[in-house]
Scaffold this active site. Structure first.
Site, mmCIF file in Angstrom:
data_model
loop_
_atom_site.group_PDB
_atom_site.id
_atom_site.type_symbol
_atom_site.label_atom_id
_atom_site.label_comp_id
_atom_site.label_asym_id
_atom_site.label_seq_id
_atom_site.Cartn_x
_atom_site.Cartn_y
_atom_site.Cartn_z
ATOM 1 N N GLU A 273 1.209 -1.060 -0.369
ATOM 2 C CA GLU A 273 0.091 0.261 0.080
ATOM 3 C C GLU A 273 1.144 1.231 -0.081
ATOM 4 O OE1 GLU A 273 -2.447 -0.488 3.726
ATOM 5 O OE2 GLU A 273 -3.592 -1.876 2.854
ATOM 6 N N GLY A 275 1.848 5.050 -0.660
ATOM 7 C CA GLY A 275 1.235 6.331 -1.045
ATOM 8 C C GLY A 275 2.265 7.519 -1.716
ATOM 9 N N ARG A 276 3.142 7.689 0.061
ATOM 10 C CA ARG A 276 3.981 8.680 -0.682
ATOM 11 C C ARG A 276 4.956 8.274 -1.447
ATOM 12 N NH1 ARG A 276 5.150 12.007 4.147
ATOM 13 N NH2 ARG A 276 4.110 10.740 4.995
ATOM 14 N N CYS A 342 -4.666 33.904 9.108
ATOM 15 C CA CYS A 342 -4.300 34.512 10.615
ATOM 16 C C CYS A 342 -3.753 33.762 11.288
ATOM 17 C CB CYS A 342 -5.495 34.969 11.230
ATOM 18 S SG CYS A 342 -5.862 35.935 9.411
ATOM 19 N N GLU A 343 -2.895 32.159 11.860
ATOM 20 C CA GLU A 343 -2.436 31.744 12.712
ATOM 21 C C GLU A 343 -1.274 31.766 12.322
ATOM 22 O OE1 GLU A 343 -3.852 28.679 14.011
ATOM 23 O OE2 GLU A 343 -5.449 29.495 13.511
HETATM 24 N N1 LLP Z 1 -2.223 1.896 4.366
HETATM 25 C C1 LLP Z 1 -2.156 2.833 5.761
HETATM 26 C C2 LLP Z 1 -3.750 1.932 6.566
HETATM 27 C C3 LLP Z 1 -2.249 3.958 5.629
HETATM 28 O O1 LLP Z 1 -2.873 4.720 6.452
HETATM 29 C C4 LLP Z 1 -1.558 4.591 5.211
HETATM 30 C C5 LLP Z 1 -0.993 6.684 5.544
HETATM 31 C C6 LLP Z 1 -0.779 4.217 4.059
HETATM 32 C C7 LLP Z 1 -1.151 2.874 3.831
HETATM 33 C C8 LLP Z 1 -0.159 4.606 3.243
HETATM 34 O O2 LLP Z 1 1.483 5.190 4.107
HETATM 35 P P1 LLP Z 1 3.097 5.807 3.320
HETATM 36 O O3 LLP Z 1 3.158 5.014 2.303
HETATM 37 O O4 LLP Z 1 2.162 6.984 2.247
HETATM 38 O O5 LLP Z 1 3.457 6.467 4.054
HETATM 39 N N2 LLP Z 1 -0.471 13.155 6.288
HETATM 40 C C9 LLP Z 1 0.961 12.597 7.036
HETATM 41 C C10 LLP Z 1 0.928 10.860 6.295
HETATM 42 C C11 LLP Z 1 -0.256 9.915 7.088
HETATM 43 C C12 LLP Z 1 0.449 8.503 6.865
HETATM 44 C C13 LLP Z 1 -1.457 7.822 6.983
HETATM 45 N N3 LLP Z 1 -1.947 6.636 6.847
HETATM 46 C C14 LLP Z 1 1.654 13.544 6.359
HETATM 47 O O6 LLP Z 1 1.878 14.130 5.878
HETATM 48 O O7 LLP Z 1 3.204 12.786 6.360
#
Ligand code: LLP
Length: 418
Positions: A273, A275-276, A342-343
């Site tokens: 999974e 994302g980033r 405004c923060e």
């Molecule tokens: N799978 C699950 C169940 C997750 O909760 C997440 C991210 C991912 C996969 C993907 O994770 P990645 O590969 O993107 O690290 N907003 C925060 C990051 C929150 C991540 C939430 N869950 C930031 O901007 O750093």
């Protein structure tokens, strides 16, 4: 690797000058590179080729339709967390059999909609949720697959707010309870128990936390086998870190080399999974200088983008590289880059050495493709900015800037106040 590079003194996204986009759409805006997304996805695919995993892009990191369509065309599935994400996934014709659904708070409506859509499985995060899915399955006469999201209680060296795999966090089910669930599976006759899921955190740059978690999981699977439980899927979540500043994250290949021996031993179908890793460096946020203010103690570069557009610095003290879109030899000075909100938390950088720019100059906030636009808000009645998609020398507005009309859609003064 990414496709935001300087050519002849100015920043490009692939073959499109950022300046040209700013001229057409105004500022601020997000821009994403097709080629970077393809490259990052392919790197994961190749690194894990020998086990042919299902790669479910974590669309919470970026759910722009152009990004999703690019990934579907590459064979990606999606990790979703809401019915909204499910609908977007289906809009780009994702294969429901490549969609997994995690979230500690799935509503009845969300569960039913995902079940009807025929997703691959639910990642279940609590006992009452398991009972709820079983109940809804009975009502709909379905037998959905479920994976238990276990909380392996391992710590990941990352920001406290993006750690998920310890028992102090709300995520997943502890191992003891999970074992009990499998022993008592007959209590849930409408469910097919087919997997285990972990996700220990985000922006993790070393392999050790993943290895610890996966090792724990494999031992656990052995115990379940001993109890007579055979599983089909192992979903190892996301979390791979990227370069924001001077991190030296593992590559997709390093990560694969570290975890493949364990995964092969488990012999289950693997779900990833990320994302980033796929979109983080595939997008930037572009903003324009409004004013330069010097109060004697500090200099502030005031730009037209704010924390409502990109909240990561405010929320996690996250570092994002900032570069002027046009190279300049102007004197460099330390300054805070701040927005109009405004923060006091409305900043992109503190005490950053940057050239002394002037009104109208463009700045790029780098590595903003993940958790950027998706976490934006309308705070201070500011419309969300446009998302631009680039492929080669072409660019198009994928999502337009929100107008004032968009912002007050449906809002009205109650009749009893008139
Ligand atoms: N799978 C699950 C169940 C997750 O909760 C997440 C991210 C991912 C996969 C993907 O994770 P990645 O590969 O993107 O690290 N907003 C925060 C990051 C929150 C991540 C939430 N869950 C930031 O901007 O750093």
């Amino acid at each position: 690797m990414h496709d935001f590079l300087f050519k002849k003194g100015e920043l490009y996204c692939e073959d499109v000058p950022i300046r040209a986009i700013a001229q057409k759409v105004g500022t601020p805006f997000y821009v994403y590179s097709h080629h970077t997304i393809v490259d990052h996805f392919t790197k994961i695919q190749k690194a894990f080729a020998q086990i042919d995993p299902i790669i479910c892009f974590a669309m919470k990191s970026n759910s722009n339709l152009a990004v999703l369509k690019t990934l579907v065309d590459l064979g990606a599935g999606f990790d979703i967390v809401s019915v909204g994400e499910l609908k977007k996934a289906l809009l780009v014709k994702a294969d429901p059999k490549k969609i997994v659904f995690a979230s500690v708070g799935k509503t009845e409506e969300e569960i039913a909609t995902a079940m009807k859509a025929g997703i691959l499985f639910f990642n279940v995060e609590s006992l009452p949720e398991l009972a709820e899915i079983n109940r809804i399955a009975k009502r709909l006469r379905k037998k959905p697959k479920v994976a238990i999201r276990v909380n392996p209680d391992v710590s990941a060296v990352t920001h406290e707010k993006i750690t998920t795999g310890t028992l102090r966090k709300k995520f997943g089910i502890d191992l003891k309870t999970t074992r009990g669930i499998f022993k008592n599976r007959r209590k849930y006759p409408n469910l097919e128990f087919s997997g285990l899921h972990i996700h220990i955190g985000s922006q993790i740059v070393t392999k050790e936390p993943f290895i610890n978690a996966i090792q724990k999981l494999i031992e656990f699977i052995e115990r379940l086998r001993h109890d007579g439980t055979q599983l089909e899927y192992l979903d190892i979540g996301g979390g791979l870190g990227i370069i924001y500043k001077d991190e030296k994250p593992q590559t997709a290949q390093d990560f694969a080399n570290a975890v493949l021996p364990y995964l092969e031993k488990a012999g289950l179908k693997v779900v990833l999974e990320p994302g980033r890793f796929i979109v983080g460096n595939a997008g930037i946020f572009v903003t324009r200088v409004l004013y330069l203010k010097d109060n004697g103690l500090k200099k502030f570069l005031i730009v037209d983008g704010g924390m409502n557009d990109l909240i990561r610095p405010a929320l996690y003290d996250a570092y994002h590289e900032i570069v002027p879109v046009k190279e300049t030899k102007a004197l460099r000075k330390k300054m805070d880059v701040v927005g109009p909100i405004c923060e006091s938390g409305d900043f992109f950088a503190h005490d950053r050495e940057l050239p002394v720019l002037k009104k109208g100059d463009l700045l790029a906030i780098m590595s903003a493709g993940a958790y950027g636009y998706v976490m934006s808000s309308n705070y201070n009645i500011r419309g969300r900015v446009p998302e631009i998609f680039v492929k080669g020398n072409q660019f198009e507005i994928s999502k337009p800037r929100e107008s004032f009309k968009d912002l007050i859609r449906g809002e009205r003064i109650p009749t009893f106040l008139n």
